[in-house]
Design a protein around this motif. Structure first.
Motif, PDB file in Angstrom:
ATOM      1  N   ARG A 270     -21.684   1.191  30.766  1.00  0.00           N
ATOM      2  CA  ARG A 270     -22.604   0.094  30.480  1.00  0.00           C
ATOM      3  C   ARG A 270     -21.848  -1.219  30.292  1.00  0.00           C
ATOM      4  NH1 ARG A 270     -26.244   1.238  25.697  1.00  0.00           N
ATOM      5  NH2 ARG A 270     -26.871  -0.842  25.164  1.00  0.00           N
TER       6      ARG A 270
ATOM      7  N   ASN B 223     -20.684  -2.508  33.542  1.00  0.00           N
ATOM      8  CA  ASN B 223     -21.812  -2.950  34.361  1.00  0.00           C
ATOM      9  C   ASN B 223     -21.978  -4.469  34.299  1.00  0.00           C
ATOM     10  OD1 ASN B 223     -23.997  -2.400  36.107  1.00  0.00           O
ATOM     11  ND2 ASN B 223     -25.425  -2.499  34.398  1.00  0.00           N
TER      12      ASN B 223
ATOM     13  N   LEU C 263     -26.490   4.886  36.438  1.00  0.00           N
ATOM     14  CA  LEU C 263     -26.252   4.868  34.995  1.00  0.00           C
ATOM     15  C   LEU C 263     -27.060   5.960  34.296  1.00  0.00           C
ATOM     16  CD1 LEU C 263     -26.147   1.007  34.449  1.00  0.00           C
ATOM     17  CD2 LEU C 263     -24.212   2.603  34.461  1.00  0.00           C
TER      18      LEU C 263
END
Length: 168
Positions: free
Chosen positions: A135, A138, A148
């Motif tokens: 995350r 990302n 994800l």
């Protein structure tokens, strides 16, 4: 009105696998093989429960498996750094940490040491936490929301079975 990144594309069916919604945006092989990656650890957990004489071997094998998968995740993060053109040290240092943790987790399994069961706890929590790194990464590369979600499902399944193996 703009569609959410998590919403399926209009007119495309949604598949439900392992209680995770995954749209057809991901190719079938990584979805099925990724989720199947939980099976070896689940089988080893079953061995510890059904065949207690094989417990140490199953726990040791589970420790090796978790360490290898954690190291693989580091390789994925390294490649993500390369693909996004990162020039700073941060992502690459972060990417080598899983291999170092995996290696250190295997040391207690050496003859005369405590055995691999305590290491499984560390590996299990690292696997459970790994989607947090995805995350964070990302922010530099927009990873598909489906990827994800799949990573979260794979890491949760493997992390929990690894912890189960640690305490079996």
């Amino acid at each position: 009105m703009e569609a959410s990144a998590d919403a399926p594309l209009p007119g495309r069916p949604v598949m439900v696998q392992s209680a995770v919604v995954i749209t057809p945006a991901l190719p079938r092989p990584p979805v099925l093989l990724g989720l199947a990656g939980i099976l070896p650890q689940a089988a080893l957990l079953l061995v510890t429960l059904v065949l207690p004489l094989w417990r140490w071997a199953a726990v040791a094998a589970g420790c090796f498996y978790a360490a290898i998968i954690l190291s693989f995740l580091g390789g994925m993060w390294w490649m993500l750094g390369l693909l996004t053109g990162r020039r700073d040290w941060g992502i690459y240092l972060l990417a080598v940490v899983p291999s170092l943790i995996g290696w250190a987790a295997l040391l207690p399994g050496l003859p005369g040491w405590s055995g691999p069961a305590p290491s499984l706890t560390v590996l299990g929590f690292c696997l459970l936490a790994s989607p947090l790194i995805d995350r964070a990464l990302n922010r530099d590369a927009t990873l598909p929301a489906d990827w994800l979600r799949l990573r979260r499902a794979m890491s949760t399944g493997l992390g929990l079975t690894t912890l189960g193996l640690a305490f079996a």
